[in-house]
Design a protein around this motif. Structure first.
Motif, PDB file in Angstrom:
ATOM      1  N   ARG A   1       0.819  -1.208   0.000  1.00 33.95           N
ATOM      2  CA  ARG A   1       0.000   0.000   0.000  1.00 33.95           C
ATOM      3  C   ARG A   1       0.856   1.262   0.000  1.00 33.95           C
ATOM      4  NH1 ARG A   1      -4.711  -1.386  -2.108  1.00 33.95           N
ATOM      5  NH2 ARG A   1      -5.442  -3.326  -1.181  1.00 33.95           N
ATOM      6  N   LEU A   2       1.985   1.223   0.714  1.00 33.72           N
ATOM      7  CA  LEU A   2       2.897   2.372   0.712  1.00 33.72           C
ATOM      8  C   LEU A   2       3.500   2.588  -0.671  1.00 33.72           C
ATOM      9  CD1 LEU A   2       4.773   1.979   4.126  1.00 33.72           C
ATOM     10  CD2 LEU A   2       3.131   3.755   3.507  1.00 33.72           C
ATOM     11  N   MET A   3       3.846   1.513  -1.340  1.00 33.35           N
ATOM     12  CA  MET A   3       4.411   1.636  -2.685  1.00 33.35           C
ATOM     13  C   MET A   3       3.381   2.228  -3.651  1.00 33.35           C
ATOM     14  SD  MET A   3       7.518   0.738  -2.442  1.00 33.35           S
ATOM     15  CE  MET A   3       7.939   0.651  -4.175  1.00 33.35           C
ATOM     16  N   TRP A   4       2.130   1.782  -3.552  1.00 34.29           N
ATOM     17  CA  TRP A   4       1.078   2.359  -4.390  1.00 34.29           C
ATOM     18  C   TRP A   4       0.888   3.844  -4.084  1.00 34.29           C
ATOM     19  CZ3 TRP A   4      -1.006   0.768  -8.710  1.00 34.29           C
ATOM     20  CH2 TRP A   4      -1.034  -0.587  -9.010  1.00 34.29           C
ATOM     21  N   THR A   5       0.961   4.196  -2.799  1.00 32.05           N
ATOM     22  CA  THR A   5       0.794   5.600  -2.411  1.00 32.05           C
ATOM     23  C   THR A   5       1.922   6.465  -2.969  1.00 32.05           C
ATOM     24  OG1 THR A   5      -0.327   4.946  -0.366  1.00 32.05           O
ATOM     25  CG2 THR A   5       0.602   7.163  -0.448  1.00 32.05           C
TER      26      THR A   5
ATOM     27  N   CYS B   1       1.660  11.976 -10.119  1.00 25.44           N
ATOM     28  CA  CYS B   1       1.068  13.314 -10.133  1.00 25.44           C
ATOM     29  C   CYS B   1       2.149  14.389 -10.192  1.00 25.44           C
ATOM     30  CB  CYS B   1       0.196  13.504  -8.896  1.00 25.44           C
ATOM     31  SG  CYS B   1      -1.283  12.475  -8.852  1.00 25.44           S
ATOM     32  N   PHE B   2       3.256  14.162  -9.482  1.00 22.50           N
ATOM     33  CA  PHE B   2       4.348  15.140  -9.477  1.00 22.50           C
ATOM     34  C   PHE B   2       4.952  15.297 -10.870  1.00 22.50           C
ATOM     35  CE2 PHE B   2       8.942  15.992  -8.971  1.00 22.50           C
ATOM     36  CZ  PHE B   2       8.865  17.245  -8.393  1.00 22.50           C
ATOM     37  N   LEU B   3       5.205  14.185 -11.551  1.00 25.74           N
ATOM     38  CA  LEU B   3       5.779  14.244 -12.898  1.00 25.74           C
ATOM     39  C   LEU B   3       4.811  14.881 -13.887  1.00 25.74           C
ATOM     40  CD1 LEU B   3       7.505  10.732 -13.067  1.00 25.74           C
ATOM     41  CD2 LEU B   3       8.591  12.965 -12.699  1.00 25.74           C
ATOM     42  N   ALA B   4       3.511  14.630 -13.686  1.00 20.72           N
ATOM     43  CA  ALA B   4       2.521  15.218 -14.592  1.00 20.72           C
ATOM     44  C   ALA B   4       2.402  16.727 -14.405  1.00 20.72           C
ATOM     45  CB  ALA B   4       1.162  14.552 -14.373  1.00 20.72           C
ATOM     46  N   LEU B   5       2.666  17.216 -13.189  1.00 24.14           N
ATOM     47  CA  LEU B   5       2.515  18.639 -12.903  1.00 24.14           C
ATOM     48  C   LEU B   5       3.800  19.443 -13.081  1.00 24.14           C
ATOM     49  CD1 LEU B   5       0.280  18.507  -9.680  1.00 24.14           C
ATOM     50  CD2 LEU B   5      -0.432  19.130 -11.984  1.00 24.14           C
TER      51      LEU B   5
ATOM     52  N   LEU C   1      -4.219  12.922  -3.005  1.00 23.01           N
ATOM     53  CA  LEU C   1      -4.762  12.658  -1.671  1.00 23.01           C
ATOM     54  C   LEU C   1      -5.923  11.662  -1.691  1.00 23.01           C
ATOM     55  CD1 LEU C   1      -4.543  13.307   1.317  1.00 23.01           C
ATOM     56  CD2 LEU C   1      -6.047  15.275   0.955  1.00 23.01           C
ATOM     57  N   PRO C   2      -6.882  11.752  -2.615  1.00 19.73           N
ATOM     58  CA  PRO C   2      -7.936  10.725  -2.636  1.00 19.73           C
ATOM     59  C   PRO C   2      -7.377   9.316  -2.828  1.00 19.73           C
ATOM     60  CG  PRO C   2      -8.580  12.625  -3.959  1.00 19.73           C
ATOM     61  CD  PRO C   2      -7.151  12.822  -3.597  1.00 19.73           C
ATOM     62  N   HIS C   3      -6.387   9.177  -3.710  1.00 18.43           N
ATOM     63  CA  HIS C   3      -5.760   7.874  -3.914  1.00 18.43           C
ATOM     64  C   HIS C   3      -5.039   7.396  -2.656  1.00 18.43           C
ATOM     65  CE1 HIS C   3      -2.265   5.344  -5.173  1.00 18.43           C
ATOM     66  NE2 HIS C   3      -3.206   4.719  -5.835  1.00 18.43           N
ATOM     67  N   THR C   4      -4.372   8.322  -1.958  1.00 20.25           N
ATOM     68  CA  THR C   4      -3.668   7.973  -0.723  1.00 20.25           C
ATOM     69  C   THR C   4      -4.642   7.492   0.346  1.00 20.25           C
ATOM     70  OG1 THR C   4      -1.924   9.588  -1.195  1.00 20.25           O
ATOM     71  CG2 THR C   4      -2.145   8.842   1.079  1.00 20.25           C
ATOM     72  N   LEU C   5      -5.740   8.221   0.515  1.00 21.11           N
ATOM     73  CA  LEU C   5      -6.729   7.834   1.521  1.00 21.11           C
ATOM     74  C   LEU C   5      -7.398   6.512   1.155  1.00 21.11           C
ATOM     75  CD1 LEU C   5      -8.367  11.283   2.335  1.00 21.11           C
ATOM     76  CD2 LEU C   5      -6.715   9.997   3.693  1.00 21.11           C
ATOM     77  N   TYR C   6      -7.563   6.252  -0.133  1.00 21.71           N
ATOM     78  CA  TYR C   6      -8.121   4.962  -0.539  1.00 21.71           C
ATOM     79  C   TYR C   6      -7.180   3.820  -0.157  1.00 21.71           C
ATOM     80  CZ  TYR C   6      -9.394   1.003  -3.426  1.00 21.71           C
ATOM     81  OH  TYR C   6      -9.716  -0.264  -3.850  1.00 21.71           O
ATOM     82  N   GLN C   7      -5.873   4.024  -0.315  1.00 22.20           N
ATOM     83  CA  GLN C   7      -4.917   2.995   0.075  1.00 22.20           C
ATOM     84  C   GLN C   7      -4.956   2.747   1.577  1.00 22.20           C
ATOM     85  OE1 GLN C   7      -3.340   1.142  -2.117  1.00 22.20           O
ATOM     86  NE2 GLN C   7      -4.173   2.370  -3.800  1.00 22.20           N
ATOM     87  N   VAL C   8      -5.124   3.814   2.349  1.00 16.96           N
ATOM     88  CA  VAL C   8      -5.257   3.657   3.805  1.00 16.96           C
ATOM     89  C   VAL C   8      -6.517   2.860   4.133  1.00 16.96           C
ATOM     90  CG1 VAL C   8      -5.584   4.879   5.986  1.00 16.96           C
ATOM     91  CG2 VAL C   8      -3.961   5.761   4.297  1.00 16.96           C
ATOM     92  N   TRP C   9      -7.604   3.208   3.482  1.00 20.67           N
ATOM     93  CA  TRP C   9      -8.866   2.499   3.719  1.00 20.67           C
ATOM     94  C   TRP C   9      -8.753   1.041   3.303  1.00 20.67           C
ATOM     95  CZ3 TRP C   9     -12.183   0.024   0.286  1.00 20.67           C
ATOM     96  CH2 TRP C   9     -13.414  -0.370   0.833  1.00 20.67           C
ATOM     97  N   ALA C  10      -8.117   0.753   2.172  1.00 21.17           N
ATOM     98  CA  ALA C  10      -7.973  -0.626   1.710  1.00 21.17           C
ATOM     99  C   ALA C  10      -7.133  -1.456   2.677  1.00 21.17           C
ATOM    100  CB  ALA C  10      -7.338  -0.645   0.319  1.00 21.17           C
TER     101      ALA C  10
END
Length: 246
Positions: free
Chosen positions: A22-26, A33-37, A87-96
């Motif tokens: 989960r940490l790796m996915w986060t 996102c950083f590379l895209a921005l 952040l939504p993706h990060t919180l989803y990983q925490v929830w999962a």
């Protein structure tokens, strides 16, 4: 090693492996996102600096006292934007990760709390950017002594707004914290209501510590905190607290 010890160690190893995954996915989502921005780093910094630039006297601008600041400050802003975007993706990983340990009725409660947490954090940052920053910077520009050139260092400006973003974003999470404390049975609704006077005093003390030494920003942080606390109490009326047996 005994059989019982092996059985205890196996679930622990499985949890650690799942946590690493989960940490790796986060981290992967954040880097993506950083590379895209990154191509928009200068535009993102211009957007963040706009509240101060709009209040600076004519003919003045911000300065960079560090040689590498003109490069690293936009990169830091981009990293902040990537964190918010992911952040939504990060919180989803925490929830999962924690979902297998939750009951079915608790799983139904988690997703609304995650969604509300993200929206409230963004709302707190937007409140600071569109309302608090213009008022605070206008006040500071008005009290600048005659003969003093108001030229802010870009690195110090970034540190200031990041602190304010975190402060207001965390403040807007108060309803979620109140609902969770009540749902878990830590504090009853009656106790939360009795704590109102302490919350009001604590809100102004916290605002005085976090915000700059001006009344405007202190009030603009303390009042939303109190209002959001009352909103949390209102939502607690519709949630059944967990009893000790549960």
């Amino acid at each position: 090693m005994s059989e019982e010890t092996q059985q205890t160690a196996q679930p622990l190893i499985e949890h650690l492996l799942e946590l690493r995954r989960r940490l790796m996915w986060t981290i992967g989502g954040l880097l993506l996102c950083f590379l895209a921005l990154m191509p928009f780093a200068q535009q993102l910094y211009t957007f963040v600096a706009q509240p101060l630039m709009a209040t600076l006297p004519a003919g003045t601008s911000m300065i960079a006292t560090d040689v590498i600041a003109p490069f690293f400050v936009p990169v830091k802003v981009t990293l902040m934007a990537a964190f918010l975007l992911s952040l939504p993706h990060t919180l989803y990983q925490v929830w999962a990760f924690i979902a297998p340990a939750l009951y079915q009725n608790e799983k139904r409660l988690v997703m609304p709390l995650v969604l509300s947490s993200v929206l409230l954090f963004f709302a707190g940052m937007a409140f600071a950017y569109f309302l608090v920053f213009p008022l605070v910077f206008k006040f500071l520009a008005g009290v600048t002594p005659v003969g003093v050139n108001m030229a802010t260092d870009i690195d110090k400006y970034l540190s200031f707004i990041l602190g304010m973003f975190v402060a207001f974003g965390a403040t807007f999470e108060v309803p979620v914290v109140v609902v969770l404390l009540n749902r878990m049975g830590v504090v009853s609704l009656a106790q939360l209501r009795l704590a109102r006077p302490y919350v009001i005093v604590g809100a102004f003390v916290l605002a005085a510590v976090i915000t700059p030494p001006d009344v405007i920003s202190q009030v603009l942080l303390a009042v939303p905190l109190i209002v959001l606390y009352e909103a949390g109490l209102w939502f607690c009326r519709f949630i059944r607290p967990r009893v000790r047996d549960e």
